[in-house]
Design a protein around this motif. Structure first.
Motif, mmCIF file in Angstrom:
data_model
loop_
_atom_site.group_PDB
_atom_site.id
_atom_site.type_symbol
_atom_site.label_atom_id
_atom_site.label_comp_id
_atom_site.label_asym_id
_atom_site.label_seq_id
_atom_site.Cartn_x
_atom_site.Cartn_y
_atom_site.Cartn_z
ATOM 1 N N UNK A 25 54.544 34.966 40.456
ATOM 2 C CA UNK A 25 53.149 35.217 40.593
ATOM 3 C C UNK A 25 52.368 34.060 41.166
ATOM 4 N N UNK A 26 52.873 32.831 41.403
ATOM 5 C CA UNK A 26 52.592 31.891 42.267
ATOM 6 C C UNK A 26 52.480 32.323 43.690
ATOM 7 N N UNK A 27 53.691 32.832 43.966
ATOM 8 C CA UNK A 27 54.050 33.396 45.404
ATOM 9 C C UNK A 27 53.099 34.504 45.675
ATOM 10 N N UNK A 28 52.930 35.334 44.707
ATOM 11 C CA UNK A 28 52.124 36.620 45.110
ATOM 12 C C UNK A 28 50.690 36.382 45.039
ATOM 13 N N UNK A 29 50.195 35.712 44.137
ATOM 14 C CA UNK A 29 48.729 35.566 43.996
ATOM 15 C C UNK A 29 48.123 34.298 44.352
ATOM 16 N N UNK A 30 49.007 33.067 44.306
ATOM 17 C CA UNK A 30 48.572 31.737 44.734
ATOM 18 C C UNK A 30 48.274 30.902 43.381
ATOM 19 N N UNK A 31 48.048 29.845 43.578
ATOM 20 C CA UNK A 31 47.697 28.970 42.272
ATOM 21 C C UNK A 31 46.502 29.250 41.434
ATOM 22 N N UNK A 32 45.340 29.624 42.270
ATOM 23 C CA UNK A 32 44.116 30.070 41.831
ATOM 24 C C UNK A 32 44.208 31.199 40.637
ATOM 25 N N UNK A 33 44.909 32.177 41.051
ATOM 26 C CA UNK A 33 44.886 33.276 40.398
ATOM 27 C C UNK A 33 46.157 33.380 39.231
ATOM 28 N N UNK A 34 46.879 32.299 39.352
ATOM 29 C CA UNK A 34 47.943 32.323 38.209
ATOM 30 C C UNK A 34 47.308 32.115 36.979
ATOM 31 N N UNK A 35 47.819 32.958 35.815
ATOM 32 C CA UNK A 35 47.218 32.590 34.482
ATOM 33 C C UNK A 35 48.478 32.946 33.558
ATOM 34 N N UNK A 36 48.476 32.197 32.589
ATOM 35 C CA UNK A 36 49.417 32.449 31.534
ATOM 36 C C UNK A 36 49.435 33.916 31.104
ATOM 37 N N UNK A 37 48.327 34.614 30.820
ATOM 38 C CA UNK A 37 48.242 35.830 30.571
ATOM 39 C C UNK A 37 48.943 36.811 31.434
ATOM 40 N N UNK A 38 49.037 36.499 32.817
ATOM 41 C CA UNK A 38 49.627 37.347 33.788
ATOM 42 C C UNK A 38 51.245 36.940 33.761
ATOM 43 N N UNK A 39 51.469 35.806 33.388
ATOM 44 C CA UNK A 39 52.899 35.545 33.381
ATOM 45 C C UNK A 39 53.516 36.224 31.982
ATOM 46 N N UNK A 40 52.654 36.208 31.013
ATOM 47 C CA UNK A 40 53.370 36.927 29.649
ATOM 48 C C UNK A 40 53.466 38.504 30.131
ATOM 49 N N UNK A 41 52.374 39.009 30.558
ATOM 50 C CA UNK A 41 52.677 40.622 31.014
ATOM 51 C C UNK A 41 53.603 40.931 31.996
ATOM 52 N N UNK A 42 54.000 39.906 32.976
ATOM 53 C CA UNK A 42 54.834 39.885 34.112
ATOM 54 C C UNK A 42 56.226 39.828 33.395
ATOM 55 N N UNK A 43 56.451 38.905 32.530
ATOM 56 C CA UNK A 43 57.836 38.591 31.929
ATOM 57 C C UNK A 43 58.256 39.486 30.823
ATOM 58 N N UNK A 44 57.190 39.987 29.999
ATOM 59 C CA UNK A 44 57.265 40.811 28.966
ATOM 60 C C UNK A 44 57.411 39.836 27.775
ATOM 61 N N UNK A 45 57.082 38.408 27.680
ATOM 62 C CA UNK A 45 57.104 37.655 26.746
ATOM 63 C C UNK A 45 55.913 37.624 26.067
#
Lengths: 202, 202
Positions: A25-45
């Motif tokens: 998500x850092x690579x695709x969205x950049x630092x600004x748009x990275x969120x823990x919510x997004x990581x949760x969604x993307x990883x399924x955790x």
């Protein structure tokens, strides 16, 4: 609620997937748009599981950068400083040549220019990698390959910096012999490397 | 309607102000948000005048990068390759140490990672600067200071790359002797530079 995680062994069961999702998500969205919510969604955790281990995105990102297998490589002991530096340069070049991993490195460096927090993470990452490569310089000094007052950090800056300029800025203009030529120059000096190596003029 | 502008002499009367406004806006807003309208407003030059000379923002930006005094420096002939490289490293470091000019360089490099058009502009800029510094390497080869098969581009990559890593990434961790140590290493090789220079161990 926040639990301290310890080194590489700490963290939730699906740690590797969380780190991969974070860096993707850092690579695709950049630092600004990275969120823990997004990581949760993307990883399924579950989001609450992630928050239990990392209280902010920069803590999560720090661990992802330091511990993800995506940005890691092992350096074999080749028995000479020249050999070890060539391995290091080739590993870095391979990392930058891989489009997926290059995107992550680029996003981190772009973020570092814009955000103090991201710059600190990049500096921690570089310090960590520099620490991991210390055995290369210790072995070289023990063998007498490298003077005890040489500055390995300067060497690593010049090596990583040259690869950055060539691969990320000039992109596509990398000769097959680039890493070898670079290591020769850093080892022998520009005044001697071309003649010492005994290869024909290009 | 579009008139060809020729080299440094071409362009409208208030060319220098237009270039300054263009680079200032690149530094403050980034490549994405840079517009000819914005440059017109910031420089106080009529938009139609700017469009008469440059039909797109990338054409304007190319000329601003190549010809603005802000990113330019002259290199004196010091009589030795070591002296000339030290001057070059110090000029680049001074440019990056200046917050205003550093912001412009950072925006260009960040833009280059994200946009193909900006990367091409950065590559043109680097090629132009590399061309301007050719006399350094030609003089060195003529004097016998540098082998004829040495690769000046590799040297410049390592020098610029190391300064980038140290000044822009690690920021604030630059020793006074950094440029001298860097040039010594590139000239003599890491195996010899520390001992050859005859200074005490750090």
């Amino acid at each position: 609620m926040t639990r301290k995680h310890e080194g590489e062994a700490g963290g939730p069961r699906r740690r590797a997937e969380i780190f991969t999702a974070t860096l993707d998500m850092l690579g695709s969205l950049g630092y600004d748009s990275l969120t823990i919510e997004g990581v949760a969604q993307h990883s399924g955790v579950n989001k609450t599981t992630i928050y239990r281990w990392w209280s902010s995105k920069s803590e999560l990102l720090r661990d992802a950068l330091l511990h993800s297998h995506m940005l890691r490589f092992e350096l074999p002991d080749t028995g000479s400083l020249r050999g070890d530096l060539t391995e290091l340069a080739e590993r870095v070049q391979a990392l930058l040549d891989d489009e997926h991993r290059r995107t992550i490195v680029e996003a981190a460096l772009v973020g570092a220019v814009r955000h103090q927090a991201m710059r600190e993470l990049v500096v921690s990452f570089l310090d960590d990698r520099f620490g991991r490569h210390q055995p290369v310089f210790e072995r070289a000094m023990a063998r007498g390959d490298l003077p005890h007052d040489a500055d390995p950090a300067l060497l690593v800056d010049a090596m990583a910096g040259a690869l950055w300029m060539r691969v990320l800025v000039r992109r596509g203009d990398v000769a097959d012999t680039y890493t070898r030529d670079l290591v020769d120059m850093l080892m022998d000096g520009v005044q001697k490397s071309a003649t010492l190596s005994g290869r024909p003029a290009r």
